[in-house]
Design a protein around this motif. Sequence first.
Motif, short mmCIF file in Angstrom:
data_model
loop_
_atom_site.label_atom_id
_atom_site.label_comp_id
_atom_site.label_asym_id
_atom_site.label_seq_id
_atom_site.Cartn_x
_atom_site.Cartn_y
_atom_site.Cartn_z
N LEU A 100 -8.11 4.31 -3.88
CA LEU A 100 -8.92 5.30 -2.97
C LEU A 100 -8.47 6.77 -2.69
N GLN A 101 -10.04 7.27 -3.13
CA GLN A 101 -9.42 8.92 -3.27
C GLN A 101 -10.57 9.34 -1.91
N LEU A 102 -9.27 9.76 -1.14
CA LEU A 102 -9.73 10.47 0.36
C LEU A 102 -9.96 12.14 0.12
N LEU A 127 -3.04 -1.67 -1.96
CA LEU A 127 -3.72 -0.65 -2.29
C LEU A 127 -3.31 0.58 -1.82
N VAL A 128 -4.18 1.61 -3.08
CA VAL A 128 -3.47 2.50 -3.59
C VAL A 128 -4.40 4.42 -2.65
N GLY A 133 -2.53 14.25 4.70
CA GLY A 133 -3.91 13.22 5.40
C GLY A 133 -3.96 11.57 4.70
N CYS A 134 -3.72 11.53 4.29
CA CYS A 134 -3.72 10.26 3.08
C CYS A 134 -2.59 9.70 4.10
N VAL A 135 -1.34 9.75 4.43
CA VAL A 135 -0.02 9.24 5.13
C VAL A 135 -1.38 8.98 6.10
N ALA A 136 -1.82 9.74 6.73
CA ALA A 136 -2.14 9.82 8.37
C ALA A 136 -3.27 8.11 8.57
N VAL A 137 -3.52 8.14 7.70
CA VAL A 137 -4.92 6.94 7.87
C VAL A 137 -4.34 5.91 7.19
N LEU A 138 -2.74 5.87 6.75
CA LEU A 138 -2.30 4.45 5.99
C LEU A 138 -1.43 4.22 7.14
N ALA A 155 0.80 -1.22 -0.12
CA ALA A 155 0.03 0.10 -0.34
C ALA A 155 1.31 1.46 0.23
N CYS A 156 0.94 2.34 -0.75
CA CYS A 156 0.83 4.00 -0.57
C CYS A 156 -0.28 4.40 -0.44
N ALA A 157 0.34 5.96 0.03
CA ALA A 157 -0.65 7.24 -0.01
C ALA A 157 0.01 7.86 -1.11
N SER A 158 -0.06 8.50 -1.79
CA SER A 158 0.57 8.41 -3.39
C SER A 158 -0.67 10.21 -3.86
#
Length: 454
Positions: A192-194, A168-169, A200-205, A145-148
């Motif tokens: 997934l578009q958050l 998972l992206v 914020g994506c990093v925090a969720v991941l 998985a990654c945030a990107s």
Amino acid sequence: MRAAHQLRCTGCGQVTPPEEIAGDFRCAACGELFAVEYPGWAGAAPPNPGALRWLWKERRSSLAAADQSGVWRFRELLPIVQEHEIVTLREGNTPLYHLTQNAERLALPELYAKHQGMNPTASFKDTGMTAALSVAKARGFRWVACASTGNTSAAMAAYAARAGMRSLVLVPDGKIAWSKLAQSMDYGALTLQLKTDFDGCVAVLREVVRRAPVYLLNSVNPYRVEGQKTPAMEIVEALDWQAPEHVIVPGGNLANISALGKGFAEMHALGLLPVLPKLSVIQAEGANPLVRTMHEFSGEKLEPVEAQTRATAIRIGNPASWKKAVAVLRATGGTVEQVSEAEIALAKARLGAEGIGCEPASAVTLAGLEKMLIAGKVQRGERVVLLLTGHTLKDADYTIAYHRGELLRADEVAGPEQAALAQAIRDSRRDAVACEANVDAVLRLLHARDGGTA
């Protein structure tokens, strides 16, 4: 048995066996990031630099998958998996272009661009992803998985698909280029578009990988750095094993300068490189946390910013690898600089005019170089390499909007101090021209474009 390596915390120095690291790759004692190191190098006889150079060159003619990779061709410097565990898409071996037109314009004869956009998924992320995903597969993970902001997700999804793994992206909704989002979807990632920004994506991941058996492939993963250091080897190999005086890189999450700094330092320590180049970072004015920390806090602390720039690949306000980047700047005598949206756009057009297309984030290097020349931070006789991180088709909408005069607001190129910049932008635009379907109409336009001399 897998090659011996260990992970050392870049903060407190604690050493942890690789198999004990999980979650978000942060030290349990102090929360800082890890770096891969190879303790066997210290006690072994020094390698023969000439033999290594010969071996790496010979591998380019080999048909073996690992040898055809510009990362694994240098596998003696990243012994993290065994050869049969490597997941590769033949990444690396990217061109080093002499920027003849810009070299003449800037009176900088030896100006080069290392174009990492020529990798399989069209960005520098592939070099790190082949390394880190190979480790994930070797360790038995099914999910990665990654945030990107776009490029990482494209690379991760491609390499996961190649390895038969699932990915998972997490991307910020509406804040990445569609061409990049399309890649992760095409390679089969759960995308997934958050409704948040990249941070914020990093925090969720971070919470996802803490609670599920998912392997994190963001740049905090130290094995990403191992792959991303190999362009340093390619650069000096292309320059007959001489270091350039200056290497200039874009600054987003700051793993790139960290990785290149590690690559140059290891080559120097092993006798493969006589001197270290200066490494410098360029950021967009609206996404400039490293510039601020160096100028306002002497690199001692970082205050996150709300990142705003059209160069989406570097729209990051809280870079994870900032401490590593500061260490490289200090060790090599490099500097930081920031550039405006208008300066980025013009620099991208100037690279394009040489037939070298890149995404906006890459063009900050040329824009920053011009400021560094004016400030005396780069000398006219120096050999300079700009790192271009992504291909122009990563954000084609940006290019079209620029050449149609729709990209920049009037206030971004307003005022007498910006007159020359505004004129240069107007001169560089090349919109498609509507034309009647007959030869005379085409010839009239050809004659006009040629200054009336055709």
